[in-house]
Design a protein around this motif. Sequence first.
Motif, short mmCIF file in Angstrom:
data_model
loop_
_atom_site.label_atom_id
_atom_site.label_comp_id
_atom_site.label_asym_id
_atom_site.label_seq_id
_atom_site.Cartn_x
_atom_site.Cartn_y
_atom_site.Cartn_z
N ALA A 38 -9.60 49.89 30.66
CA ALA A 38 -9.97 50.48 30.01
C ALA A 38 -9.33 51.96 29.26
CB ALA A 38 -12.03 50.67 29.76
N TRP A 39 -9.34 52.38 30.77
CA TRP A 39 -8.50 53.30 30.22
C TRP A 39 -6.64 53.22 30.00
CZ3 TRP A 39 -10.92 57.44 30.29
CH2 TRP A 39 -11.89 58.21 30.99
N ILE B 268 -7.22 52.92 26.06
CA ILE B 268 -7.40 54.46 25.31
C ILE B 268 -5.71 55.28 25.39
CG2 ILE B 268 -8.94 56.07 25.32
CD1 ILE B 268 -10.75 54.56 26.86
N ALA C 110 -13.20 51.65 24.35
CA ALA C 110 -11.84 51.08 24.96
C ALA C 110 -11.24 49.62 23.82
CB ALA C 110 -10.84 50.29 25.81
N GLU D 214 -8.96 49.99 21.08
CA GLU D 214 -7.95 48.41 20.52
C GLU D 214 -7.77 47.22 19.05
OE1 GLU D 214 -6.30 46.33 24.37
OE2 GLU D 214 -9.00 46.20 23.90
#
Length: 259
Positions: free
Chosen positions: A88-89, A92, A39, A43
Amino acid sequence: MPDPQDLLVERPAEGVLLLRLNRPERRNALATPLLRAVADAIETAEGDDGVRVVVITGSDTLFAAGADIGELAASGADDPIETPRYLAWAAIRAFSKPLIAAVEGWCLGAGAELMMCADIVIAAKGAKIGQPETNLGIIPGAGGTATLPRRIGHARAMHMVLTGEPIGAEEAHAIGLIARLTEQGQALDDALALAAKLAMRAPLALRAAKASIRDAEHLDEAAHLRSERVRFIELLGTADKAEGIAAFREKRAPNWQGR
């Protein structure tokens, strides 16, 4: 903190960022530190004008065999929803540029959910894709029951999740879960070739197209048509649109600036 060697970050071609999952001793299990590293890299790529396409892959024998069993064993019903893993998911999935997954071998559980975050999946013959979480007395927690039926339909998603049985790459291609099927050992090469091709295309147009196609998952057709039209109009005022028209008329390759 993740081991920096668990995620290898490379620049194989102009405009292309390659992320390699690299935990062979744990079958590329997506422990939270590794997922957070993915992630963070994505980012960073979001704000880097030098990155136009990201490719994510595992090894030549497996993509990722699921979540980290130790983490699952230590988790409980009092866990909050918005954990670092959940965030984090979300990071993404929020990536606005093209994301390609190159899949060889096993792609299970969280690995399959990471694969489904990609816009285009290239998988090699012999790859196995599955959501086996019900074998452990749990359910998929990052898209296996939310994203999967939107990709392949209710009936097939039910069968995959309730039985926990994986499907082969050939079947995944036939039902639309992956975009392209390739020979064993060729998934990454094909993904990088596609990424290099996309990196030469109009970046604002690709981002707008990705966002508009994603709208199909939550807008009805009338609202989607209007949203598509709004994005179309916005692109008419860009320097890239003017360059695209000029290059077409002058029979030359366009020089996209991303503005």
